[in-house]
Enzyme design. Structure first.
Site, PDB file in Angstrom:
ATOM      1  CE  LYS A   1      -2.734   2.053  12.515  1.00  0.00           C
ATOM      2  NZ  LYS A   1      -2.886   0.722  10.955  1.00  0.00           N
TER       3      LYS A   1
ATOM      4  CD  GLU B   1      -1.166   0.159   3.549  1.00  0.00           C
ATOM      5  OE1 GLU B   1      -1.350   1.643   3.961  1.00  0.00           O
ATOM      6  OE2 GLU B   1      -1.437  -0.550   4.544  1.00  0.00           O
TER       7      GLU B   1
END
Length: 303
Positions: free
Chosen positions: A158, A24
């Site tokens: 996360k 990405e």
């Protein structure tokens, strides 16, 4: 069919049938300052090459979808201003309007699949945000994993997210969630989230074989691999839970909301940990790149 601009390295790899790993670009534009962002991107690409695969960093530059970036492209993107952050909804808009944009997990998966790339290495996926029962803030990454047949290697979601709800949504969507080499699901900066992973695999060959079988069985979507951060680089869960709680309190006190929450929290966590969170982030991305390259090599052998 959409016109894809391949770098010379990626074009040669595709012609040769060499293993490819998608990367990405939001980590470059929205994750770190220049020049550290470009230096880290180059380190990740070098790690993939050293493991025997070819990196394909994905971005939209001036309305053109690029799969693989030159050194000049990387430098320009690392210093660009007003870069769009692209997910499923934004990707066609950026291309149609001639904008420059960096791809999130969802957009990278879409572009990788268009380019015939089966494996994608990232840091951590998006998920269900805390308080989603009121805000309905759920990342498009989760739905993309149910739709697009790409194996995503991450260090988990996360720890700023609601991890149990994230796991529940992935289960609802039928996404295989695979912990690599351990039973607990990793939590980005920490090796153990306190949650058991639904699935465990111990080799890149097993992960690649499972991806091949999904395709043969006509099952939609990809796989999410949770690759634990190297032990020497981790911040233990108990410590991170306290850090995240402090960052969330600051966000509430300052009235931070919507799309500003995640970047605010990551910045606060960086400051509270005195930079350790960023150092851990870099190490886990490198670690994920290595595993993704191994999976891509196994997939290449199975063609």
């Amino acid at each position: 069919m959409i016109d894809i601009h391949y770098s010379d390295e990626v074009q040669i790899a595709k012609l040769d049938g060499a293993p490819l790993v998608a990367l990405e670009s939001t980590i470059i534009t929205h994750g770190m300052p220049f020049p550290q962002n470009v230096e880290t991107a180059r380190r990740v690409e070098a790690e993939i090459r050293a493991t025997g695969a070819i990196p394909a960093t994905i971005a939209v530059l001036g309305g053109a979808l690029h799969v693989g970036l030159s050194d000049g492209d990387l430098d320009a993107l690392g210093q660009a201003k007003d870069v769009m952050k692209l997910s499923r909804a934004d990707l066609p808009v950026a291309i149609a309007s001639g904008r420059t944009g960096a791809t999130t997990v969802a957009a990278t998966m879409i572009a990788a699949h268009l380019a015939g790339i089966e494996v994608f290495a990232t840091g951590g996926i998006g998920g269900v945000h805390r308080g989603a029962e009121q805000s309905f803030d759920i990342s498009a990454d989760l739905r993309e994993l149910a739709l697009t047949p790409v194996t995503v290697v991450s260090a988990g979601a996360k720890a700023i997210l609601d991890l149990p709800k994230t796991l529940e949504v992935l289960e609802t969507y039928g996404v295989p969630v695979i912990a690599y080499g351990q039973d607990p699901l990793p939590a980005f900066w920490s090796r153990d989230s306190g949650l058991m992973s639904p699935l465990r695999m111990d080799t890149a060959h097993q992960i690649a074989a499972a991806q091949r079988l999904r395709a043969e069985m006509g099952l939609s979507g990809g796989q999410l691999v949770g690759n634990p951060i190297p032990a020497a680089a981790e911040i233990p869960l108990a410590e991170m839970q306290d850090v995240v709680a402090r960052a969330l309190q600051s966000a509430d006190a300052e009235g931070v909301s919507g799309k500003h929450v995640t970047p605010y929290l990551l910045d606060r966590i960086f400051k509270i940990t005195q930079g350790r969170s960023l150092e851990a982030n870099i190490e886990l991305v490198l670690n994920n790149a290595r595993l993704a390259a191994e999976i891509a090599k196994e997939l290449s052998k199975m063609r």
